[in-house]
Design a protein around this motif. Sequence first.
Motif, PDB file in Angstrom:
ATOM      1  N   ALA A  73      -1.957 -38.969  38.696  1.00 51.34           N
ATOM      2  CA  ALA A  73      -0.701 -38.416  38.185  1.00 51.34           C
ATOM      3  C   ALA A  73      -0.961 -37.447  37.036  1.00 51.34           C
ATOM      4  CB  ALA A  73       0.229 -39.544  37.736  1.00 51.34           C
ATOM      5  N   GLU A  74      -1.856 -37.811  36.128  1.00 50.39           N
ATOM      6  CA  GLU A  74      -2.144 -36.941  34.984  1.00 50.39           C
ATOM      7  C   GLU A  74      -2.770 -35.624  35.435  1.00 50.39           C
ATOM      8  OE1 GLU A  74      -4.989 -36.979  31.087  1.00 50.39           O
ATOM      9  OE2 GLU A  74      -3.905 -38.841  31.555  1.00 50.39           O
ATOM     10  N   ILE A  75      -3.714 -35.686  36.357  1.00 45.03           N
ATOM     11  CA  ILE A  75      -4.348 -34.463  36.858  1.00 45.03           C
ATOM     12  C   ILE A  75      -3.323 -33.608  37.599  1.00 45.03           C
ATOM     13  CG2 ILE A  75      -6.058 -33.556  38.480  1.00 45.03           C
ATOM     14  CD1 ILE A  75      -7.263 -34.569  35.818  1.00 45.03           C
ATOM     15  N   SER A  76      -2.483 -34.232  38.417  1.00 44.50           N
ATOM     16  CA  SER A  76      -1.438 -33.485  39.138  1.00 44.50           C
ATOM     17  C   SER A  76      -0.506 -32.771  38.166  1.00 44.50           C
ATOM     18  CB  SER A  76      -0.628 -34.411  40.042  1.00 44.50           C
ATOM     19  OG  SER A  76      -1.424 -34.889  41.078  1.00 44.50           O
ATOM     20  N   GLU A  77      -0.155 -33.449  37.088  1.00 46.53           N
ATOM     21  CA  GLU A  77       0.722 -32.851  36.084  1.00 46.53           C
ATOM     22  C   GLU A  77       0.032 -31.685  35.381  1.00 46.53           C
ATOM     23  OE1 GLU A  77       4.171 -32.109  34.065  1.00 46.53           O
ATOM     24  OE2 GLU A  77       3.845 -33.347  35.839  1.00 46.53           O
ATOM     25  N   ARG A  80       0.138 -28.813  37.736  1.00 44.52           N
ATOM     26  CA  ARG A  80       1.502 -28.268  37.812  1.00 44.52           C
ATOM     27  C   ARG A  80       1.813 -27.382  36.618  1.00 44.52           C
ATOM     28  NH1 ARG A  80       6.207 -28.710  35.912  1.00 44.52           N
ATOM     29  NH2 ARG A  80       5.870 -30.479  34.547  1.00 44.52           N
ATOM     30  N   ARG A  81       1.346 -27.790  35.426  1.00 41.01           N
ATOM     31  CA  ARG A  81       1.605 -27.019  34.214  1.00 41.01           C
ATOM     32  C   ARG A  81       0.629 -25.870  34.019  1.00 41.01           C
ATOM     33  NH1 ARG A  81       2.287 -32.440  31.392  1.00 41.01           N
ATOM     34  NH2 ARG A  81       0.149 -32.104  30.769  1.00 41.01           N
TER      35      ARG A  81
END
Length: 88
Positions: A73-77, A80-81
Amino acid sequence: MPDWMRPDRSDMIMLAANFTWRGLPVDVVVPVGERPKRKALDWLREFSSVHKRPLLYQMQGEWFAFGPPAFQAEISERIRRGEKLWHE
């Protein structure tokens, strides 16, 4: 690592323990070409699971995270940013 995991045989370069996430070493894989060979990637995913080392890898220009759901989740976020995926 097995001999068949050499970059010229696996189509990838592994940066072992390139950074840490919550105290865990994170291995980063970059392809030599468009993508790592399936056998090499499968082996690394198993290694990652057994040794509790999150894995960040690239295929066809896109980054993927393998490991605990919070790491994914952290890497995906970060992706995304548009942030750097790790700090040097």
